[in-house]
Design a protein around this motif. Structure first.
Motif, short mmCIF file in Angstrom:
data_model
loop_
_atom_site.label_atom_id
_atom_site.label_comp_id
_atom_site.label_asym_id
_atom_site.label_seq_id
_atom_site.Cartn_x
_atom_site.Cartn_y
_atom_site.Cartn_z
N GLY A 92 11.83 -3.01 4.68
CA GLY A 92 12.27 -3.92 5.42
C GLY A 92 13.44 -4.56 5.95
O GLY A 92 13.45 -4.83 7.08
N LEU A 93 14.23 -3.93 5.70
CA LEU A 93 15.83 -4.07 5.93
C LEU A 93 15.75 -3.56 7.36
O LEU A 93 16.55 -3.95 8.29
CB LEU A 93 16.71 -3.62 5.62
CG LEU A 93 18.63 -3.34 5.76
CD1 LEU A 93 18.73 -4.71 6.51
CD2 LEU A 93 19.16 -2.49 5.11
N LEU A 94 15.28 -1.92 7.31
CA LEU A 94 15.17 -0.93 8.91
C LEU A 94 14.56 -1.67 9.79
O LEU A 94 14.30 -1.55 10.90
CB LEU A 94 14.67 0.21 8.51
CG LEU A 94 15.99 1.53 7.41
CD1 LEU A 94 15.54 2.44 6.91
CD2 LEU A 94 17.41 1.03 8.04
N ALA A 95 12.74 -2.35 9.16
CA ALA A 95 12.30 -3.12 10.25
C ALA A 95 12.38 -4.18 10.91
O ALA A 95 11.65 -4.35 11.82
CB ALA A 95 10.81 -3.31 9.22
N GLY A 96 13.36 -5.00 10.10
CA GLY A 96 14.30 -6.40 10.65
C GLY A 96 15.13 -6.22 11.35
O GLY A 96 15.89 -6.86 12.14
N SER A 155 1.26 4.55 4.56
CA SER A 155 1.08 4.24 4.67
C SER A 155 2.87 3.28 4.40
O SER A 155 2.79 2.50 5.55
CB SER A 155 1.30 3.38 3.15
OG SER A 155 -0.43 4.58 2.95
N LEU A 156 4.23 3.52 4.22
CA LEU A 156 5.18 2.94 4.36
C LEU A 156 5.57 2.89 5.80
O LEU A 156 6.27 1.88 6.35
CB LEU A 156 6.35 3.80 3.94
CG LEU A 156 6.87 3.61 2.33
CD1 LEU A 156 7.79 4.30 1.97
CD2 LEU A 156 6.25 2.32 1.79
N VAL A 157 5.60 3.62 6.58
CA VAL A 157 5.11 3.44 8.16
C VAL A 157 5.03 2.74 8.92
O VAL A 157 5.35 1.33 9.57
CB VAL A 157 5.06 4.88 9.03
CG1 VAL A 157 4.89 4.76 10.53
CG2 VAL A 157 6.24 5.75 8.68
N VAL A 158 4.01 2.44 8.76
CA VAL A 158 3.06 1.52 9.33
C VAL A 158 3.53 0.01 8.19
O VAL A 158 3.06 -0.98 8.93
CB VAL A 158 0.94 1.61 8.37
CG1 VAL A 158 0.23 0.89 8.42
CG2 VAL A 158 0.54 2.56 9.44
N GLY A 159 3.82 -0.10 6.94
CA GLY A 159 4.01 -1.29 6.67
C GLY A 159 5.71 -1.45 7.61
O GLY A 159 5.68 -2.91 8.03
N LEU A 176 0.74 -0.92 0.40
CA LEU A 176 0.22 -0.25 -0.40
C LEU A 176 0.90 1.36 -0.14
O LEU A 176 0.26 2.06 -0.97
CB LEU A 176 -0.77 0.21 1.49
CG LEU A 176 -2.00 -1.08 1.36
CD1 LEU A 176 -2.62 -1.37 2.22
CD2 LEU A 176 -2.85 -1.39 -0.01
N GLY A 177 1.70 1.43 0.70
CA GLY A 177 3.02 2.24 0.75
C GLY A 177 3.19 2.69 -0.63
O GLY A 177 3.24 4.19 -0.97
N ILE A 178 4.71 1.79 -1.07
CA ILE A 178 5.06 1.74 -2.04
C ILE A 178 3.56 2.10 -3.10
O ILE A 178 4.17 3.18 -3.92
CB ILE A 178 5.56 0.56 -2.70
CG1 ILE A 178 6.62 0.08 -2.22
CG2 ILE A 178 6.19 0.99 -4.00
CD1 ILE A 178 7.88 1.44 -1.78
N THR A 179 2.67 1.67 -3.52
CA THR A 179 1.56 1.96 -4.43
C THR A 179 1.08 3.01 -4.50
O THR A 179 0.68 3.76 -5.66
CB THR A 179 0.29 1.05 -4.69
OG1 THR A 179 0.53 0.10 -4.50
CG2 THR A 179 -0.38 1.46 -5.19
N THR A 180 0.81 3.73 -2.98
CA THR A 180 1.23 5.21 -2.71
C THR A 180 1.38 5.94 -3.82
O THR A 180 1.25 7.42 -4.30
CB THR A 180 0.30 5.29 -1.41
OG1 THR A 180 -1.03 4.63 -1.78
CG2 THR A 180 -0.09 7.00 -1.28
N LEU A 181 2.63 6.22 -3.24
CA LEU A 181 3.68 7.00 -3.90
C LEU A 181 4.12 6.59 -4.99
O LEU A 181 4.03 8.26 -5.63
CB LEU A 181 4.80 5.91 -3.13
CG LEU A 181 5.40 6.94 -1.82
CD1 LEU A 181 6.73 6.12 -0.92
CD2 LEU A 181 5.22 7.75 -1.24
N VAL A 182 4.10 5.53 -5.72
CA VAL A 182 4.15 5.23 -6.91
C VAL A 182 2.75 6.28 -7.68
O VAL A 182 2.65 6.91 -8.81
CB VAL A 182 4.16 4.17 -7.53
CG1 VAL A 182 4.26 3.95 -8.95
CG2 VAL A 182 5.11 3.23 -6.93
N ILE A 183 1.58 5.48 -7.69
CA ILE A 183 -0.06 6.74 -7.57
C ILE A 183 0.48 8.26 -7.94
O ILE A 183 0.40 9.03 -8.38
CB ILE A 183 -0.90 6.47 -7.08
CG1 ILE A 183 -0.67 4.73 -7.76
CG2 ILE A 183 -2.21 6.87 -7.31
CD1 ILE A 183 -2.16 4.21 -6.86
N THR A 184 1.33 8.41 -6.35
CA THR A 184 1.32 10.13 -6.27
C THR A 184 2.37 10.59 -7.25
O THR A 184 1.61 11.84 -7.70
CB THR A 184 2.08 10.37 -4.99
OG1 THR A 184 0.71 9.71 -3.96
CG2 THR A 184 2.20 11.93 -4.52
#
Length: 453
Positions: free
Chosen positions: A429-433, A337-341, A83-91
């Motif tokens: 994903g790297l930062l989240a892990g 959305s990216l933060v939530v992801g 959702l986060g990446i999709t929103t950024l690309v659409i924006t």
């Protein structure tokens, strides 16, 4: 006779020297032998210990197996990044597409239009008007000019009573209050109009002082004139003028659609309408700025600074303004959305670590290092983010193309955006892990094996 081991020499354990660690022990001294006090040579025992090592392909295989072991959980975890990446690309994609479309329309209607306002001559000068009717021809010779026309109007002729016949009867409402202007023959092209019927006057009509007129389409409708084959006439200021054409489809100076347009010579003779007040110039795309700088000199060589030039603004600024406005409106949504992801990936990875404590203890007991354990879980979270970035980029590009097709726009897609979206997902994903992987690496083998499964 003493052996190598007795003498304290290095023992060969059949180990690859590249993966071995040398450990020195205390030197050993031989005691007296056969009744004689004899000290042997100082010897050092060296032990070679295998270092655990894991092939990167095996590490990737283990990480992928961990992701696929719980496909539903992994899919739901990936959804936040998608959702986060999709929103950024659409924006960014929709902003670029909309900005290009708006600027494209701006190009077609305004970016090629230049207007020059001609004031009255300064008091005390006997040089006549600043711009004469021949000045339009001088501007037409400039590079990049596609059409040009000079217009003369005044407050006295802004509201003239015009009639379609000269018969005046009580209660007659056939007369209309219309504007009367004079213009050079290039007016139809300069206002981007077309002749609905008839023709526009030419240089011959101007030279002969013919009393002819061209009506704007709305003025003709108000006067009840539809055709010019029968040479209809209009009456204004006590004079009749033969209507030879009706000008319609005006895109510039739309107020001319309700005006009566006369040749400059007749307007000067009959209405004292001789001073050029405006010059309309159309240019090719990209030449407006250059023409705007050269037109005053071509029109009034002696007083170029006295003219006022109205040129379109910089198109690059308009494009950046539109894109920045749209990006600022939706970029926050994509970041949220990216933060939530990222939080979702961190949470699920941490839960996975707690569920696989026994596995971690077993790997550590078999020789896996802390770095290998941390790398495995870090690679799992990075893989989830990368998958989310790939899927999100594909969905975002699809949405941008669909919106452009629905609006009949030309989609504008940045290659760097399409390639950078998966990388952004992998970084998330790297930062989240990081925290879950470090926590897994801190587990001691004994504690992990004792933990309930």
């Amino acid at each position: 006779m003493s052996t190598d081991a007795d003498m304290g020499t290095e023992a060969d354990m059949g180990t690859d020297p590249r993966t071995a660690t040398t450990v020195r022990t205390r030197p050993r001294f031989r005691g007296p032998r056969f009744g004689g006090p004899r000290f042997g040579r100082r010897a050092t025992e060296r032990l070679r210990i295998e270092r655990p090592w894991m092939d990167p392909r095996d590490l990737w295989t283990e990480a992928l197996a961990g992701v696929l072991a719980r496909p539903v959980r992994s899919a739901l975890t990936t959804l936040g990044t998608v959702l986060g990446i999709t929103t950024l690309v659409i924006t960014i994609g929709v902003a670029s597409t909309a900005g290009n479309q708006i600027v494209g329309r701006f190009d077609a209607l305004t970016a090629t239009s230049v207007s020059v306002v001609v004031p009255e001559a300064p008091p005390g000068t006997d040089t006549g008007p600043l711009v004469d009717w021949a000045g339009a021809d001088a501007v037409g010779r400039l590079a990049g000019v596609t059409s040009v026309a000079a217009i003369a109007d005044s407050e006295a002729t802004a509201n003239v009573r015009v009639r379609a016949n000269d018969v005046v009867s009580p209660g007659d409402t056939s007369g209309q209050s219309l504007a009367v202007v004079a213009a050079s023959p290039g007016l139809p092209a300069a206002v981007r109009g077309t002749m609905a019927t008839g023709r526009f006057y030419d240089t011959g009509n101007i030279a002969r002082h013919d009393r002819v007129a061209v009506l704007g389409d709305q003025a003709a409708q108000l006067l009840g004139i539809r055709r010019v084959e029968d040479s209809p006439a209009v009456f204004l200021a006590g004079q009749s003028y033969t209507v030879i054409g009706i000008l319609g489809g005006i895109q510039r100076e739309q107020r001319l659609s309700t005006a009566v347009i006369l040749p400059p010579t007749v307007a000067s003779d009959r209405l004292n309408l001789s001073r050029v007040t405006r010059v309309l110039v159309n240019t090719s795309l990209g030449a407006a700025t250059q023409v705007a700088g050269q037109a005053p000199t071509a029109l009034a060589p002696g007083h170029p600074d006295s003219l006022t030039v109205l040129a379109p603004p910089d198109l690059s600024k308009a494009r950046r303004g539109v894109q920045n406005d749209v990006n600022g409106l939706f970029l926050v949504l994509g970041l949220v959305s990216l933060v939530v992801g990222a939080i979702g990936i961190a949470n699920v990875t941490l839960v996975t670590v707690m569920e696989r404590v026994g596995e971690i203890g077993l790997r550590r007991a078999l020789g896996a290092s802390r770095r290998q354990v941390a790398g495995q879980f870090l690679l799992e979270s990075t893989t989830i983010g990368l998958l989310g970035g790939v899927v999100g980029a594909a969905l975002g590009i699809t949405v941008v193309v669909c919106v452009a097709v629905a609006k009949q726009w030309t989609p504008v897609l940045d290659l760097n955006l399409a390639l950078g979206a998966p990388v952004a997902g992998a970084v998330v994903g790297l930062l989240a892990g990081l925290y879950p992987s470090l926590r897994a690496a801190r587990l001691e083998p004994v504690d992990a094996l004792r933990a309930p499964s």
